[in-house]
Design a protein around this motif. Structure first.
Motif, short mmCIF file in Angstrom:
data_model
loop_
_atom_site.label_atom_id
_atom_site.label_comp_id
_atom_site.label_asym_id
_atom_site.label_seq_id
_atom_site.Cartn_x
_atom_site.Cartn_y
_atom_site.Cartn_z
N VAL A 100 -22.09 13.24 -9.61
CA VAL A 100 -20.67 13.25 -9.95
C VAL A 100 -20.41 12.15 -10.96
CG1 VAL A 100 -18.34 13.05 -9.03
CG2 VAL A 100 -20.14 14.01 -7.60
N LYS A 101 -19.66 12.49 -12.00
CA LYS A 101 -19.34 11.50 -13.03
C LYS A 101 -18.39 10.45 -12.48
CE LYS A 101 -19.90 14.65 -16.90
NZ LYS A 101 -19.27 15.27 -18.06
N PRO A 102 -18.55 9.19 -12.92
CA PRO A 102 -17.66 8.12 -12.46
C PRO A 102 -16.18 8.41 -12.74
CG PRO A 102 -19.56 7.18 -13.58
CD PRO A 102 -19.63 8.66 -13.75
N LYS A 103 -15.90 9.08 -13.84
CA LYS A 103 -14.51 9.40 -14.20
C LYS A 103 -13.89 10.32 -13.14
CE LYS A 103 -11.82 11.19 -18.06
NZ LYS A 103 -11.88 11.75 -19.41
N ARG A 104 -14.68 11.23 -12.61
CA ARG A 104 -14.18 12.15 -11.57
C ARG A 104 -13.92 11.39 -10.27
NH1 ARG A 104 -16.59 17.91 -9.53
NH2 ARG A 104 -14.80 18.42 -8.23
N PHE A 105 -14.83 10.46 -9.93
CA PHE A 105 -14.62 9.62 -8.75
C PHE A 105 -13.31 8.85 -8.87
CE2 PHE A 105 -18.86 9.68 -6.73
CZ PHE A 105 -18.47 9.51 -5.42
N LYS A 106 -13.09 8.26 -10.03
CA LYS A 106 -11.88 7.47 -10.25
C LYS A 106 -10.63 8.33 -10.10
CE LYS A 106 -11.03 3.77 -13.36
NZ LYS A 106 -11.21 3.21 -14.68
N GLY A 107 -10.66 9.52 -10.66
CA GLY A 107 -9.53 10.45 -10.55
C GLY A 107 -9.26 10.85 -9.10
N ASN A 108 -10.34 11.11 -8.35
CA ASN A 108 -10.18 11.49 -6.94
C ASN A 108 -9.63 10.34 -6.11
OD1 ASN A 108 -11.14 13.99 -7.55
ND2 ASN A 108 -13.20 13.63 -6.79
N ILE A 109 -10.06 9.12 -6.41
CA ILE A 109 -9.56 7.96 -5.67
C ILE A 109 -8.07 7.77 -5.97
CG2 ILE A 109 -9.70 5.45 -5.48
CD1 ILE A 109 -12.75 5.84 -6.04
N LEU A 110 -7.69 7.89 -7.23
CA LEU A 110 -6.27 7.76 -7.58
C LEU A 110 -5.43 8.84 -6.89
CD1 LEU A 110 -6.45 6.84 -11.37
CD2 LEU A 110 -5.80 5.37 -9.47
N ARG A 111 -5.97 10.04 -6.80
CA ARG A 111 -5.27 11.12 -6.12
C ARG A 111 -5.13 10.83 -4.63
NH1 ARG A 111 -7.74 16.53 -5.49
NH2 ARG A 111 -6.48 17.20 -3.78
N TYR A 112 -6.18 10.27 -4.03
CA TYR A 112 -6.11 9.90 -2.62
C TYR A 112 -5.03 8.83 -2.40
CZ TYR A 112 -7.35 8.29 2.03
OH TYR A 112 -7.29 7.96 3.36
N ILE A 113 -4.99 7.85 -3.30
CA ILE A 113 -3.99 6.79 -3.17
C ILE A 113 -2.58 7.35 -3.28
CG2 ILE A 113 -3.07 4.73 -4.32
CD1 ILE A 113 -5.99 3.96 -4.93
N THR A 114 -2.35 8.24 -4.23
CA THR A 114 -0.99 8.79 -4.39
C THR A 114 -0.61 9.70 -3.22
OG1 THR A 114 -1.82 10.57 -5.78
CG2 THR A 114 -0.94 8.64 -6.89
N GLU A 115 -1.57 10.39 -2.62
CA GLU A 115 -1.25 11.32 -1.53
C GLU A 115 -1.25 10.67 -0.15
OE1 GLU A 115 -3.54 14.91 -1.56
OE2 GLU A 115 -3.16 15.25 -3.68
N TYR A 116 -2.17 9.72 0.10
CA TYR A 116 -2.35 9.21 1.45
C TYR A 116 -2.10 7.71 1.61
CZ TYR A 116 -4.42 13.65 2.74
OH TYR A 116 -4.61 14.98 2.99
N VAL A 117 -1.80 6.98 0.54
CA VAL A 117 -1.60 5.54 0.66
C VAL A 117 -0.23 5.12 0.16
CG1 VAL A 117 -2.48 3.27 0.01
CG2 VAL A 117 -4.08 5.11 0.44
N MET A 118 0.17 5.58 -1.01
CA MET A 118 1.40 5.12 -1.64
C MET A 118 2.62 5.86 -1.11
SD MET A 118 2.31 4.96 -5.69
CE MET A 118 0.82 4.09 -6.06
N CYS A 119 3.64 5.07 -0.76
CA CYS A 119 4.90 5.64 -0.30
C CYS A 119 5.61 6.28 -1.50
CB CYS A 119 5.78 4.55 0.30
SG CYS A 119 7.45 5.08 0.71
N CYS A 120 6.00 7.54 -1.37
CA CYS A 120 6.65 8.20 -2.50
C CYS A 120 8.11 7.78 -2.65
CB CYS A 120 6.53 9.71 -2.41
SG CYS A 120 7.44 10.43 -1.05
N GLY A 121 8.66 7.08 -1.65
CA GLY A 121 10.04 6.61 -1.75
C GLY A 121 10.16 5.31 -2.53
N CYS A 122 9.31 4.32 -2.17
CA CYS A 122 9.43 3.00 -2.80
C CYS A 122 8.17 2.60 -3.56
CB CYS A 122 9.76 1.95 -1.76
SG CYS A 122 8.46 1.70 -0.53
N LYS A 123 7.14 3.44 -3.59
CA LYS A 123 5.87 3.20 -4.29
C LYS A 123 5.08 2.03 -3.71
CE LYS A 123 6.80 6.44 -7.22
NZ LYS A 123 6.49 7.77 -6.77
#
Length: 153
Positions: A100-123
């Motif tokens: 897996v390319k590192p760029k894809r890993f980075k994108g998946n991690i960012l997606r995980y953070i936005t979906e499962y870590v970051m509050c969508c109300g106050c960020k």
């Protein structure tokens, strides 16, 4: 007349620098007045290739600790997103049975953070992932006037 726009840009730049300094001082002394939450800084993922068909995410556990998430949940998300199997080895690294390319890993991690870590109300990243009756809830821990509760897939 051609010099006037340059002079105006320099003045605006100076004003922006002054405002930036004032906000930085406010953030240091009392961040609640500025209304900006402190951001969590995560280092870039360290990705290595092992042989021809394995990818190793070296600082995987650092990410899990910084995000305050269970390693198995993060592993399951990343592996499902990459259509690959992955295990956590003895050195606490994530080993994916696919290149897996590192760029894809980075994108998946960012997606995980936005979906499962970051509050969508106050960020805010100060959240808790709770599971009740096979349903995940994202509960914001930042003191606000209301409870932010997100139903996750």
């Amino acid at each position: 007349m051609a010099d006037e726009p340059n002079v105006i840009k320099e003045e605006v730049k100076d004003e922006q620098d002054i405002l930036r300094k004032v906000f930085n001082i406010l953030r240091e002394n009392s961040p609640e007045l500025v209304g900006v939450c402190l951001l969590t800084v995560i280092r870039p993922p360290q990705i290595l290739f092992e042989g021809t068909d394995k990818t190793v995410f070296v600082n995987f556990m650092d990410y899990c600790k910084t995000m305050n998430r269970q390693p198995n949940h993060v592993r399951a998300f990343l592996c499902a997103d990459m259509s690959a199997r992955g295990t956590i080895d003895m050195q606490q690294r994530l080993v994916v049975n696919r290149r897996v390319k590192p760029k894809r890993f980075k994108g998946n991690i960012l997606r995980y953070i936005t979906e499962y870590v970051m509050c969508c109300g106050c960020k805010s990243t100060d959240t808790i992932l709770s599971k009740e009756n096979r349903i995940f809830f994202l509960i914001c821990e930042k003191p606000t006037l209301f409870l932010v509760l997100h139903l996750l897939p």
